[in-house]
Design a protein around this motif. Structure first.
Motif, PDB file in Angstrom:
ATOM      1  N   MET A 161     -12.989 -12.597   4.914  1.00 48.55           N
ATOM      2  CA  MET A 161     -11.890 -13.247   4.509  1.00 48.55           C
ATOM      3  C   MET A 161     -10.528 -13.132   5.293  1.00 48.55           C
ATOM      4  SD  MET A 161      -9.373 -13.705   2.197  1.00 48.55           S
ATOM      5  CE  MET A 161      -8.974 -12.226   1.283  1.00 48.55           C
ATOM      6  N   ILE A 162      -9.758 -14.140   5.440  1.00 43.73           N
ATOM      7  CA  ILE A 162      -8.405 -13.997   6.362  1.00 43.73           C
ATOM      8  C   ILE A 162      -7.584 -13.258   5.996  1.00 43.73           C
ATOM      9  CG2 ILE A 162      -8.804 -16.623   6.771  1.00 43.73           C
ATOM     10  CD1 ILE A 162      -6.691 -17.158   5.090  1.00 43.73           C
ATOM     11  N   PHE A 163      -7.353 -12.651   4.887  1.00 39.21           N
ATOM     12  CA  PHE A 163      -6.374 -11.654   4.254  1.00 39.21           C
ATOM     13  C   PHE A 163      -7.070 -10.354   4.344  1.00 39.21           C
ATOM     14  CE2 PHE A 163      -5.311 -15.616   2.037  1.00 39.21           C
ATOM     15  CZ  PHE A 163      -4.077 -15.925   2.956  1.00 39.21           C
ATOM     16  N   GLU A 164      -8.346  -9.931   4.275  1.00 42.19           N
ATOM     17  CA  GLU A 164      -9.041  -8.727   4.162  1.00 42.19           C
ATOM     18  C   GLU A 164      -8.533  -7.747   5.364  1.00 42.19           C
ATOM     19  OE1 GLU A 164     -13.350  -7.058   3.149  1.00 42.19           O
ATOM     20  OE2 GLU A 164     -13.176  -9.018   4.544  1.00 42.19           O
ATOM     21  N   SER A 165      -8.330  -8.227   6.614  1.00 39.79           N
ATOM     22  CA  SER A 165      -8.081  -7.138   7.408  1.00 39.79           C
ATOM     23  C   SER A 165      -6.404  -6.971   7.743  1.00 39.79           C
ATOM     24  CB  SER A 165      -8.909  -7.631   8.799  1.00 39.79           C
ATOM     25  OG  SER A 165      -8.235  -8.900   9.415  1.00 39.79           O
ATOM     26  N   LEU A 166      -5.858  -7.392   7.164  1.00 40.22           N
ATOM     27  CA  LEU A 166      -4.059  -7.375   7.067  1.00 40.22           C
ATOM     28  C   LEU A 166      -4.054  -5.713   7.137  1.00 40.22           C
ATOM     29  CD1 LEU A 166      -2.940 -10.169   4.948  1.00 40.22           C
ATOM     30  CD2 LEU A 166      -2.683  -9.942   7.261  1.00 40.22           C
ATOM     31  N   PRO A 167      -3.187  -5.238   8.208  1.00 39.96           N
ATOM     32  CA  PRO A 167      -2.763  -3.892   8.213  1.00 39.96           C
ATOM     33  C   PRO A 167      -1.850  -3.435   7.127  1.00 39.96           C
ATOM     34  CG  PRO A 167      -1.805  -4.793   9.865  1.00 39.96           C
ATOM     35  CD  PRO A 167      -2.700  -5.871   9.372  1.00 39.96           C
ATOM     36  N   THR A 168      -1.760  -2.061   6.724  1.00 43.70           N
ATOM     37  CA  THR A 168      -0.646  -1.548   5.774  1.00 43.70           C
ATOM     38  C   THR A 168       0.670  -1.912   6.497  1.00 43.70           C
ATOM     39  OG1 THR A 168      -2.159   0.047   5.023  1.00 43.70           O
ATOM     40  CG2 THR A 168       0.110   0.683   4.782  1.00 43.70           C
ATOM     41  N   THR A 169       1.760  -2.280   5.658  1.00 45.54           N
ATOM     42  CA  THR A 169       2.985  -2.484   6.173  1.00 45.54           C
ATOM     43  C   THR A 169       3.811  -1.225   6.235  1.00 45.54           C
ATOM     44  OG1 THR A 169       2.806  -4.889   5.780  1.00 45.54           O
ATOM     45  CG2 THR A 169       5.037  -4.058   6.103  1.00 45.54           C
ATOM     46  N   PRO A 170       4.257  -0.651   7.289  1.00 41.35           N
ATOM     47  CA  PRO A 170       5.251   0.602   7.195  1.00 41.35           C
ATOM     48  C   PRO A 170       6.478   0.367   6.390  1.00 41.35           C
ATOM     49  CG  PRO A 170       5.219  -0.246   9.247  1.00 41.35           C
ATOM     50  CD  PRO A 170       4.075  -1.108   8.474  1.00 41.35           C
ATOM     51  N   ARG A 171       6.833   1.370   5.714  1.00 42.33           N
ATOM     52  CA  ARG A 171       8.441   1.342   5.152  1.00 42.33           C
ATOM     53  C   ARG A 171       9.469   1.404   6.385  1.00 42.33           C
ATOM     54  NH1 ARG A 171       9.083   1.579  -0.611  1.00 42.33           N
ATOM     55  NH2 ARG A 171       6.918   1.835  -1.396  1.00 42.33           N
ATOM     56  N   ALA A 172      10.578   0.811   6.169  1.00 42.95           N
ATOM     57  CA  ALA A 172      11.534   0.939   7.305  1.00 42.95           C
ATOM     58  C   ALA A 172      11.867   2.539   7.773  1.00 42.95           C
ATOM     59  CB  ALA A 172      12.710   0.253   7.043  1.00 42.95           C
ATOM     60  N   GLU A 173      11.853   3.414   6.656  1.00 46.22           N
ATOM     61  CA  GLU A 173      12.210   4.859   6.966  1.00 46.22           C
ATOM     62  C   GLU A 173      10.891   5.352   7.782  1.00 46.22           C
ATOM     63  OE1 GLU A 173      11.278   4.261   2.604  1.00 46.22           O
ATOM     64  OE2 GLU A 173      12.373   3.329   3.961  1.00 46.22           O
ATOM     65  N   GLU A 174       9.779   4.915   7.285  1.00 44.69           N
ATOM     66  CA  GLU A 174       8.398   5.598   7.920  1.00 44.69           C
ATOM     67  C   GLU A 174       8.710   5.112   9.417  1.00 44.69           C
ATOM     68  OE1 GLU A 174       5.672   5.346   4.082  1.00 44.69           O
ATOM     69  OE2 GLU A 174       5.663   3.674   5.625  1.00 44.69           O
ATOM     70  N   LEU A 175       8.737   3.935   9.762  1.00 43.37           N
ATOM     71  CA  LEU A 175       8.756   3.383  11.109  1.00 43.37           C
ATOM     72  C   LEU A 175       9.897   4.050  11.940  1.00 43.37           C
ATOM     73  CD1 LEU A 175       7.524   1.436  13.159  1.00 43.37           C
ATOM     74  CD2 LEU A 175       8.819  -0.165  12.253  1.00 43.37           C
ATOM     75  N   LEU A 176      11.116   4.231  11.483  1.00 45.42           N
ATOM     76  CA  LEU A 176      12.128   5.021  12.073  1.00 45.42           C
ATOM     77  C   LEU A 176      11.972   6.425  12.253  1.00 45.42           C
ATOM     78  CD1 LEU A 176      14.957   3.931  13.050  1.00 45.42           C
ATOM     79  CD2 LEU A 176      15.769   5.002  10.992  1.00 45.42           C
ATOM     80  N   ASP A 177      11.337   7.043  11.433  1.00 46.25           N
ATOM     81  CA  ASP A 177      10.947   8.343  11.668  1.00 46.25           C
ATOM     82  C   ASP A 177       9.780   8.620  12.829  1.00 46.25           C
ATOM     83  OD1 ASP A 177      12.760   9.296   9.767  1.00 46.25           O
ATOM     84  OD2 ASP A 177      11.131   9.594   7.974  1.00 46.25           O
TER      85      ASP A 177
END
Length: 346
Positions: free
Chosen positions: A1-17
């Motif tokens: 299914m085309i949406f099944e493998s979508l990765p988790t989206t990080p929050r802005a603060e998580e990505l910045l850290d």
């Protein structure tokens, strides 16, 4: 299914850290200009690459099969994604596209910051270089703060779509319709003789049931969608109407079950009125709608294309053969309404 493998989206603060902590480690083994440049490149690459990966993980909705495109739009309008969308803003797929576009912009801006400050670092002394690197970090943080809501919306969209049933638009599909308690689930169970997938759409009161069967080495999907094609159109909300529009793209034939005995709790006149409405809706795409009388062990008092009793096992295979004939699927010919991309599979 085309949406099944979508990765988790990080929050802005998580990505910045993540970016700043790795940048600090990369600078410890160096000194002077090299340390500041290493920290700048490491942090900016981590942020820009992660943002780019978030966007590229999503399919291009212009090339997605119309069934999934309309279904995704309906799901997003009904899900927590909508509550993440600012009041008065666009909704559904358009809102998601807007957020993805903002993330793309942010990724490009951060690459430009990296190039700008690399030039500044090369023309500065160690102390000034440290100030330039800190300025770059502050601007990167500001950009992530600017798209923090977009990242939340993308994450909510991913959560809403990733568990949709694995319906395959490139395989022939038979949709089962009719009022509740006319035998739809029993029919699907009988003809597939397997553990069928039960999955939920946010706009249905019961799990969508989907099974498969084969004829002449062709796999057919057969789908019962409670909450959609089981009541008059006036009783459906806008989201349910859009979900039915998605089904119109998917269905190659509709099997409409009626119970002339009335044991289902709905009079025959009401059942036939719903049948006529379903016929009218699917006629715009040339999709055949077969009227099938179920519970013939109790009554056959209706004009139908076929007669069966699922509980008694009578006429079931004949109904299935009739549905396959109505589909008239040729695997060498793209399905009705398909694009070259969808004809080759998703």
């Amino acid at each position: 299914m085309i949406f099944e493998s979508l990765p988790t989206t990080p929050r802005a603060e998580e990505l910045l850290d993540k970016a700043f902590s790795r940048a600090a480690r990369s600078g410890r083994s160096k000194s002077g200009f090299e340390a500041q440049e290493s920290m700048l490149v490491t942090a900016s690459n981590i942020v820009s690459d992660n943002l780019e990966n978030i966007v590229t993980a999503w399919p291009d909705f212009d090339t997605v099969d119309p069934f999934y495109r309309e279904l995704a739009d309906a799901v997003l309008r009904q899900s927590t994604f909508s509550r993440e969308t600012p009041e008065g803003d666009t909704d559904g797929i358009d809102a998601l596209r807007g957020s993805l576009s903002e993330v793309t912009w942010a990724s490009r801006q951060i690459r430009e910051i990296r190039s700008e400050y690399q030039t500044k670092l090369r023309n500065s002394n160690p102390e000034t270089g440290r100030k330039h690197r800190k300025q770059a970090f502050a601007r990167i943080a500001d950009i992530l703060d600017e798209i923090s809501d977009d990242l939340l919306r993308i994450g909510a969209a991913r959560d809403a779509l990733r568990d949709l049933p694995d319906v395959r638009p490139d395989e022939p599909a038979i949709v089962v319709a009719g009022y509740p308690n006319v035998g739809k689930s029993s029919f699907v169970n009988r003809v597939t003789r397997a553990s069928n997938e039960i999955a939920s759409y946010p706009f249905t009161t019961k799990g969508v049931q989907m099974g498969h069967f084969e004829r002449d080495r062709i796999r057919y999907q057969i789908i019962d969608t409670p909450g959609l094609l089981d009541r008059p159109e006036a009783e459906r909300n806008d989201i349910e109407q859009q979900a039915i529009s998605a089904l119109e793209h998917l269905a190659d034939a509709v099997v409409f079950l009626v119970d002339p005995s009335g044991d289902c709790g709905y009079p025959l006149d009401a059942q036939l009125e719903l049948r006529d409405a379903v016929e009218g809706r699917f006629a715009t795409r040339g999709t055949p709608v077969l009227t099938v009388c179920n519970k013939t062990d109790r009554s056959r008092d209706v004009d139908a294309d076929a007669y069966m009793s699922v509980t008694e096992g009578e006429g079931v295979e004949e109904v299935l053969d009739l549905a396959v004939g109505a589909v008239d699927y040729d695997p060498d010919i793209p399905r009705r309404g398909s694009t070259p991309e969808s004809a080759s599979g998703l």
